[in-house]
Design a protein around this motif. Structure first.
Motif, short mmCIF file in Angstrom:
data_model
loop_
_atom_site.label_atom_id
_atom_site.label_comp_id
_atom_site.label_asym_id
_atom_site.label_seq_id
_atom_site.Cartn_x
_atom_site.Cartn_y
_atom_site.Cartn_z
N UNK A 66 -0.73 -23.39 13.63
CA UNK A 66 -1.92 -23.35 14.47
C UNK A 66 -1.98 -24.51 15.45
N UNK A 67 -2.68 -24.32 16.57
CA UNK A 67 -2.78 -25.39 17.57
C UNK A 67 -3.41 -26.66 17.03
N UNK A 68 -4.33 -26.55 16.07
CA UNK A 68 -4.95 -27.75 15.50
C UNK A 68 -3.91 -28.62 14.79
N UNK A 69 -2.93 -27.99 14.13
CA UNK A 69 -1.86 -28.75 13.47
C UNK A 69 -0.97 -29.43 14.51
N UNK A 70 -0.72 -28.74 15.62
CA UNK A 70 0.07 -29.33 16.70
C UNK A 70 -0.67 -30.53 17.28
N UNK A 96 -1.00 -37.96 24.91
CA UNK A 96 -0.40 -36.64 24.76
C UNK A 96 -1.52 -35.61 24.74
N UNK A 97 -1.51 -34.70 25.69
CA UNK A 97 -2.54 -33.68 25.78
C UNK A 97 -1.92 -32.30 25.59
N UNK A 98 -2.52 -31.52 24.70
CA UNK A 98 -2.13 -30.12 24.52
C UNK A 98 -2.79 -29.34 25.66
N UNK A 99 -1.98 -28.91 26.61
CA UNK A 99 -2.48 -28.25 27.81
C UNK A 99 -2.71 -26.77 27.56
N UNK A 100 -1.75 -26.13 26.92
CA UNK A 100 -1.87 -24.70 26.64
C UNK A 100 -1.04 -24.37 25.41
N UNK A 101 -1.50 -23.39 24.67
CA UNK A 101 -0.81 -22.88 23.48
C UNK A 101 -0.67 -21.39 23.68
N UNK A 102 0.43 -21.01 24.34
CA UNK A 102 0.61 -19.62 24.72
C UNK A 102 -0.52 -19.19 25.64
N UNK A 103 -1.08 -18.04 25.38
CA UNK A 103 -2.19 -17.52 26.18
C UNK A 103 -3.52 -17.73 25.46
#
Length: 172
Positions: A66-70, A96-103
């Motif tokens: 899941x994106x939260x784990x990333x 470090x910024x999570x910009x997108x996680x797939x769609x």
């Protein structure tokens, strides 16, 4: 998955570029193999241009889970480089910024996807357009190239020329 990297304080490294290279090398150890990466870009600090200049870049990363784990893995990498979270937009060793996680589109107190301000920042969209010009923002429906052309923040951002750098890398 798209991750933006930034630094304007090199910490124990000879330069912010060296710090960002070292941070990127930790991604695989965190279970986030890098599929492609941009050149490092230079831009004035924002919102206070009197601070040290920033070095920024973008990586396309493979992620399972899941994106939260990333996001937690990215925060752990930041901490390993001396990042402390305090005032927003303060100088930092590593961001470090999570910009997108797939769609995926989400808006929770912990995580907003896609990143709520990335599309306004040339120092994010420029590097992304370099490696994925046809990526489409899942909410705005515009490509990375279109967003880079219209980004109002960081208009001074430009790639750093380097003879030692490869625009794309595959760590797998």
């Amino acid at each position: 998955m798209i991750v933006a990297l930034g630094s304007n304080m090199p910490g124990d490294h000879p330069s912010s570029e060296a710090l960002l290279d070292a941070a990127l090398s930790r991604f695989s150890q965190a279970g986030l193999p890098v599929l492609a990466r941009s050149r490092w870009w230079n831009s004035a600090a924002w919102p206070d241009p009197k601070s040290n200049e920033y070095r920024n870049g973008v990586a396309i990363v493979e992620a399972n889970g899941p994106p939260e784990a990333v996001l937690e893995a990215l925060f752990a990498i930041e901490r390993s480089f001396g990042r402390t979270r305090g005032l927003p937009n303060a100088p930092r060793t590593l961001d470090l910024d999570l910009i997108a996680y797939g769609r995926e589109v989400s808006d929770t107190p912990r995580l907003i996807l896609p990143h709520p301000r990335a599309h306004d920042r040339l120092f994010v969209m420029g590097p992304l357009a370099e490696i994925a010009p046809d990526w489409v923002h899942p909410v705005l429906g515009k490509t990375a190239m279109e967003l880079a052309a219209s980004a109002p923040v960081g208009r001074d951002a430009e790639p750093i020329s380097s003879t030692n750098h490869t625009n794309h890398t595959n760590e797998r």
